[in-house]
Scaffold this motif. Structure first.
Motif, PDB file in Angstrom:
ATOM      1  N   ARG A 269      45.194  54.017  48.426  1.00 14.71           N
ATOM      2  CA  ARG A 269      44.112  53.874  49.410  1.00 14.71           C
ATOM      3  C   ARG A 269      42.867  54.609  48.949  1.00 14.71           C
ATOM      4  NH1 ARG A 269      47.942  54.338  53.713  1.00 14.71           N
ATOM      5  NH2 ARG A 269      47.416  56.525  53.968  1.00 14.71           N
ATOM      6  N   ALA A 272      41.181  52.655  46.451  1.00  9.12           N
ATOM      7  CA  ALA A 272      40.507  51.490  47.036  1.00  9.12           C
ATOM      8  C   ALA A 272      39.157  51.885  47.625  1.00  9.12           C
ATOM      9  CB  ALA A 272      41.393  50.860  48.107  1.00  9.12           C
ATOM     10  N   ARG A 276      35.611  50.700  46.035  1.00 11.12           N
ATOM     11  CA  ARG A 276      34.686  49.958  46.909  1.00 11.12           C
ATOM     12  C   ARG A 276      33.292  50.577  46.858  1.00 11.12           C
ATOM     13  NH1 ARG A 276      36.680  46.523  50.845  1.00 11.12           N
ATOM     14  NH2 ARG A 276      35.071  45.560  52.136  1.00 11.12           N
ATOM     15  N   ILE A 336      41.913  42.020  42.167  1.00 13.24           N
ATOM     16  CA  ILE A 336      40.877  43.062  42.158  1.00 13.24           C
ATOM     17  C   ILE A 336      40.328  43.252  40.756  1.00 13.24           C
ATOM     18  CG2 ILE A 336      40.447  45.533  42.488  1.00 13.24           C
ATOM     19  CD1 ILE A 336      42.518  45.440  44.786  1.00 13.24           C
ATOM     20  N   LEU A 381      40.829  44.280  48.154  1.00 12.50           N
ATOM     21  CA  LEU A 381      40.369  45.662  48.212  1.00 12.50           C
ATOM     22  C   LEU A 381      40.390  46.175  49.651  1.00 12.50           C
ATOM     23  CD1 LEU A 381      39.493  47.642  46.020  1.00 12.50           C
ATOM     24  CD2 LEU A 381      37.115  46.992  46.456  1.00 12.50           C
ATOM     25  N   ALA A 384      44.031  46.850  50.534  1.00 12.89           N
ATOM     26  CA  ALA A 384      44.491  48.106  49.940  1.00 12.89           C
ATOM     27  C   ALA A 384      43.992  49.307  50.720  1.00 12.89           C
ATOM     28  CB  ALA A 384      44.013  48.195  48.486  1.00 12.89           C
ATOM     29  N   SER A 456      40.197  51.084  39.757  1.00  8.05           N
ATOM     30  CA  SER A 456      41.180  50.145  40.311  1.00  8.05           C
ATOM     31  C   SER A 456      42.403  50.024  39.411  1.00  8.05           C
ATOM     32  CB  SER A 456      40.532  48.766  40.496  1.00  8.05           C
ATOM     33  OG  SER A 456      39.454  48.827  41.392  1.00  8.05           O
ATOM     34  N   ILE A 460      45.168  51.798  41.560  1.00  9.71           N
ATOM     35  CA  ILE A 460      45.737  50.728  42.380  1.00  9.71           C
ATOM     36  C   ILE A 460      46.732  49.895  41.582  1.00  9.71           C
ATOM     37  CG2 ILE A 460      45.224  48.697  43.783  1.00  9.71           C
ATOM     38  CD1 ILE A 460      42.445  49.848  44.292  1.00  9.71           C
TER      39      ILE A 460
END
Length: 476
Positions: A269, A272, A276, A336, A381, A384, A456, A460
């Motif tokens: 998280r 993410a 972002r 992503i 995204l 996530a 990412s 992620i």
């Protein structure tokens, strides 16, 4: 459940989804609708080139800075109630922008509009999370939500150009009145209220976060005009950093934080949110400076400049609609990474355009890649950023997704305005200088998306082996 009852439930869910997506679309459109009209706004209200960024930042800073408080208000007072309150403030502020007689009036109304968006936006994502169960149902809803985020930005550019050229840049804000009224009536009828919860408002945290981000962006923008030796610019940057540190300390010890730090304990998280911010930090340069390239270098009219963004809008929408099917086949993580990689290629390609560029060779193809990539990545995204969150933290998590979105854009624009000013070549004529400055901002935007791609991949797509999955975290 009978067939008729199931059909009725599906219809009601579709209406709720339509209300949520339409309201969020209105928020996102109003971030970008002014951009293609910026040259007209600059001429009519007397902004300088650097000050012009505040037409965007006055909105995004209050939006991003108050989002967490808005999310907390939804948790305590009820999400439908705050949804309607935010929509009302947003709609009235839009009218005030439409009649703005001066620069100060416009910036003040944009800040109030951002406040309304800060109350409205967390409720949209929180209502979506509570009305649609995790799994295919929520994936579909999040894909629609992400499509609104991606398509809304380019739709705003197209509409802004059309209005600025054919009517007035003010017209884009007047249309929010009938849309807002319809959504308010529909929300009262179709969206159920969530239970009110006991709690307190973290006003100190909200004030520190908002003032800290505002001071930081103000310092960057002022540096673009006055240089790094300017005492006020340096003081603003230092003050912003100190206030952000104070905000984090407050959140550690306050009993009811607007940012529960436990949300950041999950590295997927946290990755993410950071990805972002970096993505929006780079993408905002594309939106803000592309329209200036189209009008200032290629000499397109505002309407033509707005339509010139269709190579972004159409693939953006198409790829966003394909996300549920693609996610089942390839996984969110790969989407992503693919989306960010396409964005990096597109921005670096666009950064090569100069005064001799042609639209169909040097601009439209990289725009296609940027739109395709954005449509692929925003839905996964977003998923996530809210995956595995407990029901009581849904508002805070959805608020944090939007905070990363808005503050990433505000900080990115402040940085890119500085790059734009520093890149001005000595002795070049106006059009050559403008083309070179925009080229440097596009390359910097590509670098920011490259950083988002690395984050990412590291946090992620390839989490550490001992990292709990969202499902394991929810069960622990």
């Amino acid at each position: 459940m009978t067939n008729s009852a199931r059909l009725s439930a599906n219809q009601n869910a579709s209406i709720v989804l339509a209300i949520i997506v339409a309201s969020y679309l209105m928020i996102v459109v109003d971030i970008s609708i002014v951009i293609t009209g910026l040259p007209r706004i600059k001429a009519s209200l007397g902004f300088s080139s650097a000050q012009l960024s505040w037409v965007t930042n006055a909105y995004t800073l209050t939006f991003g800075g108050l989002l967490l408080l808005g999310a907390r208000a939804g948790d305590i007072l009820g999400r439908r109630r705050m949804f309607i309150s935010g929509l009302s403030i947003f709609t009235l502020a839009s009218m005030a922008i439409g009649v703005a007689p001066s620069a100060n009036w416009l910036l003040t109304a944009r800040a109030v509009q951002g406040t309304g968006a800060a109350v409205l936006a967390p409720s949209t994502l929180a209502l979506l999370s509570t009305n649609f169960a995790e799994g295919p149902e929520r994936t579909r809803a999040l894909s629609m939500y992400a499509a609104a985020a991606g398509v809304g930005a380019t739709l705003g550019l197209v509409l802004g150009g059309l209005f600025a050229d054919l009517v007035s840049w003010r017209a884009g804000f007047f249309i929010n009145l009938p849309i807002g009224l319809v959504l308010i009536v529909a929300a009262r009828r179709y969206i159920g209220e969530t239970p009110m919860r006991p709690g307190q408002f973290d006003l100190a945290g909200a004030v520190c976060s908002t003032l800290g981000m505002t001071a930081l962006v103000y310092g960057l923008v002022r540096t673009a005009e006055a240089g790094w030796h300017d005492a006020l610019a340096l003081a603003a940057i230092l003050c912003g950093i100190v206030l952000i540190i104070v905000f984090i300390m407050i959140e550690r010890y306050v009993s009811h934080p607007i940012l529960p730090l436990r949300l950041l304990a999950n590295r997927r998280r946290a990755g993410a949110y950071l990805a972002r911010m970096l993505f929006l930090g780079g993408a905002v340069g594309f939106w803000f400076f592309s329209t200036q390239f189209l009008q200032g270098v290629l000499h397109l009219r505002p309407m033509q400049a707005g339509l010139a963004f269709l190579p972004v809008t159409l693939p953006n929408f198409a790829s966003a609609m394909a996300v549920p099917k693609l996610a089942r086949r390839f996984g969110n993580e790969r989407l992503i990474l693919a989306g960010l990689a396409l964005g990096v290629i597109g921005l670096l390609w666009l950064g090569q355009a100069g005064v001799d560029a042609t639209y169909w060779i040097n601009v439209a193809p990289p725009m296609f890649l940027i739109g395709l990539g954005q449509g692929l990545l925003l839905g996964p995204l977003t998923a996530a950023g809210v995956a595995g969150v407990a029901r009581e933290d849904a508002g805070a998590a959805s608020g944090l997704v939007n905070v990363a979105h808005q503050l990433g854009g505000a900080l990115g624009l402040g940085l890119l305005v500085l790059v734009f000013a520093e890149a001005a070549p000595v002795g070049a004529n106006d059009i050559n200088a403008l083309a070179h400055q925009i080229s440097m901002t596009m390359n910097t935007s590509g670098l920011l998306l490259g950083l988002a791609l690395f984050v990412s991949w590291a946090f992620i797509a390839l989490p550490p082996r001992n990292l709990k999955t969202p499902r394991q975290e929810a069960l622990s």
